[in-house]
Design a protein around this motif. Structure first.
Motif, PDB file in Angstrom:
ATOM      1  N   ARG A  55       0.798  -1.231   0.000  1.00 12.87           N
ATOM      2  CA  ARG A  55       0.000   0.000   0.000  1.00 12.87           C
ATOM      3  C   ARG A  55       0.835   1.288   0.000  1.00 12.87           C
ATOM      4  O   ARG A  55       0.521   2.229  -0.732  1.00 12.87           O
ATOM      5  CB  ARG A  55      -0.966  -0.013   1.189  1.00 12.87           C
ATOM      6  CG  ARG A  55      -2.135   0.952   1.030  1.00 12.87           C
ATOM      7  CD  ARG A  55      -3.177   0.727   2.105  1.00 12.87           C
ATOM      8  NE  ARG A  55      -3.695  -0.615   2.117  1.00 12.87           N
ATOM      9  CZ  ARG A  55      -4.593  -1.086   1.272  1.00 12.87           C
ATOM     10  NH1 ARG A  55      -5.065  -0.286   0.323  1.00 12.87           N
ATOM     11  NH2 ARG A  55      -5.022  -2.327   1.339  1.00 12.87           N
ATOM     12  N   ASP A  84     -13.499  -3.640  -4.769  1.00 11.75           N
ATOM     13  CA  ASP A  84     -13.041  -2.338  -4.268  1.00 11.75           C
ATOM     14  C   ASP A  84     -11.529  -2.206  -4.426  1.00 11.75           C
ATOM     15  O   ASP A  84     -11.013  -1.159  -4.838  1.00 11.75           O
ATOM     16  CB  ASP A  84     -13.415  -2.167  -2.794  1.00 11.75           C
ATOM     17  CG  ASP A  84     -14.887  -1.844  -2.587  1.00 11.75           C
ATOM     18  OD1 ASP A  84     -15.622  -1.719  -3.585  1.00 11.75           O
ATOM     19  OD2 ASP A  84     -15.312  -1.731  -1.421  1.00 11.75           O
ATOM     20  N   GLN A  85     -10.805  -3.274  -4.092  1.00 18.73           N
ATOM     21  CA  GLN A  85      -9.350  -3.226  -4.207  1.00 18.73           C
ATOM     22  C   GLN A  85      -8.913  -3.114  -5.664  1.00 18.73           C
ATOM     23  O   GLN A  85      -7.945  -2.417  -5.982  1.00 18.73           O
ATOM     24  CB  GLN A  85      -8.736  -4.457  -3.542  1.00 18.73           C
ATOM     25  CG  GLN A  85      -8.866  -4.441  -2.032  1.00 18.73           C
ATOM     26  CD  GLN A  85      -8.323  -5.688  -1.375  1.00 18.73           C
ATOM     27  OE1 GLN A  85      -8.175  -6.723  -2.006  1.00 18.73           O
ATOM     28  NE2 GLN A  85      -8.036  -5.601  -0.083  1.00 18.73           N
ATOM     29  N   GLU A  91      -9.407   0.466  -6.554  1.00 14.49           N
ATOM     30  CA  GLU A  91      -8.469   1.326  -5.855  1.00 14.49           C
ATOM     31  C   GLU A  91      -7.078   1.259  -6.487  1.00 14.49           C
ATOM     32  O   GLU A  91      -6.375   2.266  -6.577  1.00 14.49           O
ATOM     33  CB  GLU A  91      -8.402   0.945  -4.377  1.00 14.49           C
ATOM     34  CG  GLU A  91      -7.479   1.803  -3.531  1.00 14.49           C
ATOM     35  CD  GLU A  91      -7.912   3.264  -3.442  1.00 14.49           C
ATOM     36  OE1 GLU A  91      -7.143   4.061  -2.889  1.00 14.49           O
ATOM     37  OE2 GLU A  91      -9.017   3.595  -3.925  1.00 14.49           O
ATOM     38  N   ARG A 134      -7.320   3.492  -9.394  1.00 12.32           N
ATOM     39  CA  ARG A 134      -7.490   4.897  -9.011  1.00 12.32           C
ATOM     40  C   ARG A 134      -6.167   5.511  -8.566  1.00 12.32           C
ATOM     41  O   ARG A 134      -5.811   6.618  -8.999  1.00 12.32           O
ATOM     42  CB  ARG A 134      -8.518   5.010  -7.885  1.00 12.32           C
ATOM     43  CG  ARG A 134      -8.852   6.461  -7.522  1.00 12.32           C
ATOM     44  CD  ARG A 134      -9.608   6.559  -6.219  1.00 12.32           C
ATOM     45  NE  ARG A 134      -8.749   6.247  -5.081  1.00 12.32           N
ATOM     46  CZ  ARG A 134      -7.881   7.107  -4.550  1.00 12.32           C
ATOM     47  NH1 ARG A 134      -7.730   8.334  -5.052  1.00 12.32           N
ATOM     48  NH2 ARG A 134      -7.127   6.751  -3.516  1.00 12.32           N
ATOM     49  N   VAL A 135      -5.442   4.790  -7.709  1.00 12.45           N
ATOM     50  CA  VAL A 135      -4.191   5.331  -7.186  1.00 12.45           C
ATOM     51  C   VAL A 135      -3.193   5.597  -8.303  1.00 12.45           C
ATOM     52  O   VAL A 135      -2.453   6.583  -8.274  1.00 12.45           O
ATOM     53  CB  VAL A 135      -3.601   4.372  -6.126  1.00 12.45           C
ATOM     54  CG1 VAL A 135      -2.185   4.779  -5.756  1.00 12.45           C
ATOM     55  CG2 VAL A 135      -4.470   4.359  -4.876  1.00 12.45           C
ATOM     56  N   ARG A 147     -16.343   3.536  -3.411  1.00 11.91           N
ATOM     57  CA  ARG A 147     -15.124   3.232  -4.164  1.00 11.91           C
ATOM     58  C   ARG A 147     -15.317   3.532  -5.651  1.00 11.91           C
ATOM     59  O   ARG A 147     -14.413   4.050  -6.321  1.00 11.91           O
ATOM     60  CB  ARG A 147     -14.740   1.768  -3.973  1.00 11.91           C
ATOM     61  CG  ARG A 147     -13.358   1.439  -4.465  1.00 11.91           C
ATOM     62  CD  ARG A 147     -12.293   2.124  -3.633  1.00 11.91           C
ATOM     63  NE  ARG A 147     -12.181   1.527  -2.308  1.00 11.91           N
ATOM     64  CZ  ARG A 147     -11.436   1.999  -1.336  1.00 11.91           C
ATOM     65  NH1 ARG A 147     -10.737   3.107  -1.531  1.00 11.91           N
ATOM     66  NH2 ARG A 147     -11.387   1.408  -0.158  1.00 11.91           N
ATOM     67  N   TYR A 167     -13.165   6.465  -7.774  1.00 11.04           N
ATOM     68  CA  TYR A 167     -12.423   6.151  -8.993  1.00 11.04           C
ATOM     69  C   TYR A 167     -12.973   6.933 -10.175  1.00 11.04           C
ATOM     70  O   TYR A 167     -12.220   7.495 -10.984  1.00 11.04           O
ATOM     71  CB  TYR A 167     -12.482   4.649  -9.259  1.00 11.04           C
ATOM     72  CG  TYR A 167     -11.752   4.192 -10.497  1.00 11.04           C
ATOM     73  CD1 TYR A 167     -10.503   4.715 -10.830  1.00 11.04           C
ATOM     74  CD2 TYR A 167     -12.310   3.237 -11.332  1.00 11.04           C
ATOM     75  CE1 TYR A 167      -9.826   4.295 -11.965  1.00 11.04           C
ATOM     76  CE2 TYR A 167     -11.640   2.795 -12.464  1.00 11.04           C
ATOM     77  CZ  TYR A 167     -10.411   3.328 -12.789  1.00 11.04           C
ATOM     78  OH  TYR A 167      -9.742   2.907 -13.914  1.00 11.04           O
ATOM     79  N   THR A 214     -11.789  10.451 -10.070  1.00 10.63           N
ATOM     80  CA  THR A 214     -10.386  10.554 -10.474  1.00 10.63           C
ATOM     81  C   THR A 214     -10.258  10.519 -11.989  1.00 10.63           C
ATOM     82  O   THR A 214      -9.543  11.338 -12.590  1.00 10.63           O
ATOM     83  CB  THR A 214      -9.566   9.408  -9.857  1.00 10.63           C
ATOM     84  OG1 THR A 214      -9.570   9.537  -8.438  1.00 10.63           O
ATOM     85  CG2 THR A 214      -8.125   9.429 -10.353  1.00 10.63           C
TER      86      THR A 214
END
Length: 256
Positions: free
Chosen positions: A164, A196-197, A200, A203-204, A231, A235, A238
Motif C-alpha cells: 500500500r 473495491d481493491q 483502488e 485509481r491510485v 469506491r 475512482y 479521479t
C-alpha cells in the motif's frame, strides 16, 4: 548450473522473505537455527534441506509431518530442482528464482555472513516488484487450486497491505496483474471488497480499466456482486479529473 561468487545463484521466495541461497546446505523449518525460518504450524522444526552445489540444487524432506512438495508432487527422496520450481513446505508455498535477474543489488545489513541474505526492504525497483508479484501469484493460485479460498484471500490481503505505501510507484503491468488476482478472488469468495481493491489499484495509479476488465465487472454486477458505491465514485471522480472517457465513466458508475 554455474554459481559465480560475484552474484547470488538462486533466490528462495517464501512467505514475506526473498533469500539468497549460496553454496551449501540450507535447513528449512521452525527451529531457530534454520537457515530459512518458517513459523507456520504446518512446518516441522527440521522440515527440509535445500543443498546448493556448483553443479545443481537438490531438495530433501527430513521426515516432516506435513511433507515437502515440488510442483505439488511429494518429495520422498532428494530431488533435483532449479530456478522456476514451485515448492511447498507443509502449507507454505515458495518459489526458486534465478538470482541473476536481480543482481547487482544491495543486500540487507541485518543479515550476517553465516546466514542467507534478505534483499533490502527499502528498494523499490521494477525487478523487485516483479519478484514479489511472481511469488504472490504463485501462492494465491496454488491456494485456489487446492480449494483454500480463505488462505488465498489472506495471502492477497497481507500483500496488498505491504504494498500500500508504494502503490503509486507500481508499474502498470503489476497493477494489471494484481487487479486480475483481485477480480478472481472476488468471484470465488463472493466478497465485493476485492472489487473495491481492484478499483483502488487503478485509481491510485490514475489509469482506466481495460474494456475486458470492465466487461468482467459488469458481468459480476449482473450476478449481484458489486463494488461499493464510495469506491466506484472515488475512482470515477479521479478519471473525470484526468479527462477520462465519459462512456467508460458512465459504465463504471452504473455498476452500483
Amino acid at each position: 548450473m554455474d554459481l559465480p561468487r560475484s552474484a547470488p545463484a538462486i533466490l528462495l521466495c517464501v512467505a514475506d522473505q526473498t533469500i539468497e541461497l549460496g553454496v551449501g546446505r540450507h535447513l528449512i523449518g521452525r527451529t531457530e537455527d534454520a537457515s530459512v525460518l518458517l513459523s507456520d504450524a504446518s512446518v516441522s522444526r527440521r522440515h527440509a534441506v535445500l543443498a546448493v552445489a556448483p553443479d545443481g540444487i537438490t531438495l530433501e524432506d527430513l521426515a516432516s509431518s506435513n511433507g515437502t512438495y515440488v510442483e505439488d508432487v511429494p518429495v520422498s527422496h532428494a530431488v533435483a530442482v532449479g530456478a522456476g520450481a514451485n515448492l511447498r513446505f507443509g502449507s507454505v508455498y515458495a518459489k526458486l528464482l534465478d538470482g541473476s535477474r536481480v543482481w547487482p543489488r544491495q543486500l540487507s545489513a541485518r543479515t550476517s555472513p553465516e546466514v542467507p541474505h534478505a534483499l533490502s526492504d527499502d528498494e523499490e525497483v521494477p525487478t523487485q516488484q516483479n519478484l514479489s508479484l511472481d511469488l504472490l501469484q504463485t501462492n494465491v493460485r496454488a491456494a485456489l487450486a487446492h480449494g483454500l479460498v480463505d488462505d488465498a484471500c489472506r495471502l492477497f490481503d497481507t500483500s496488498i497491505d505491504l504494498l500500500r505505501p508504494t502503490l503509486r510507484r507500481l508499474n502498470l503491468d503489476v497493477v494489471d496483474s494484481l487487479a486480475g488476482l483481485a477480480g478472481d478472488l472476488a468471484a470465488v469468495s463472493s466478497n465485493g471488497k476485492y472489487l473495491d481493491q481492484l478499483l483502488e489499484l487503478h485509481r491510485v495509479r490514475g489509469v482506466p480499466l481495460s474494456g475486458t476488465r470492465l466487461d468482467e465487472l459488469e458481468e459480476q454486477a449482473r450476478r449481484g456482486l458489486r463494488p461499493s458505491r464510495a469506491r466506484v465514485e472515488a475512482y470515477a471522480s479521479t478519471l473525470d479529473s484526468l479527462g477520462g472517457d465519459p462512456a467508460l465513466i458512465s459504465r463504471l458508475r452504473a455498476l452500483t
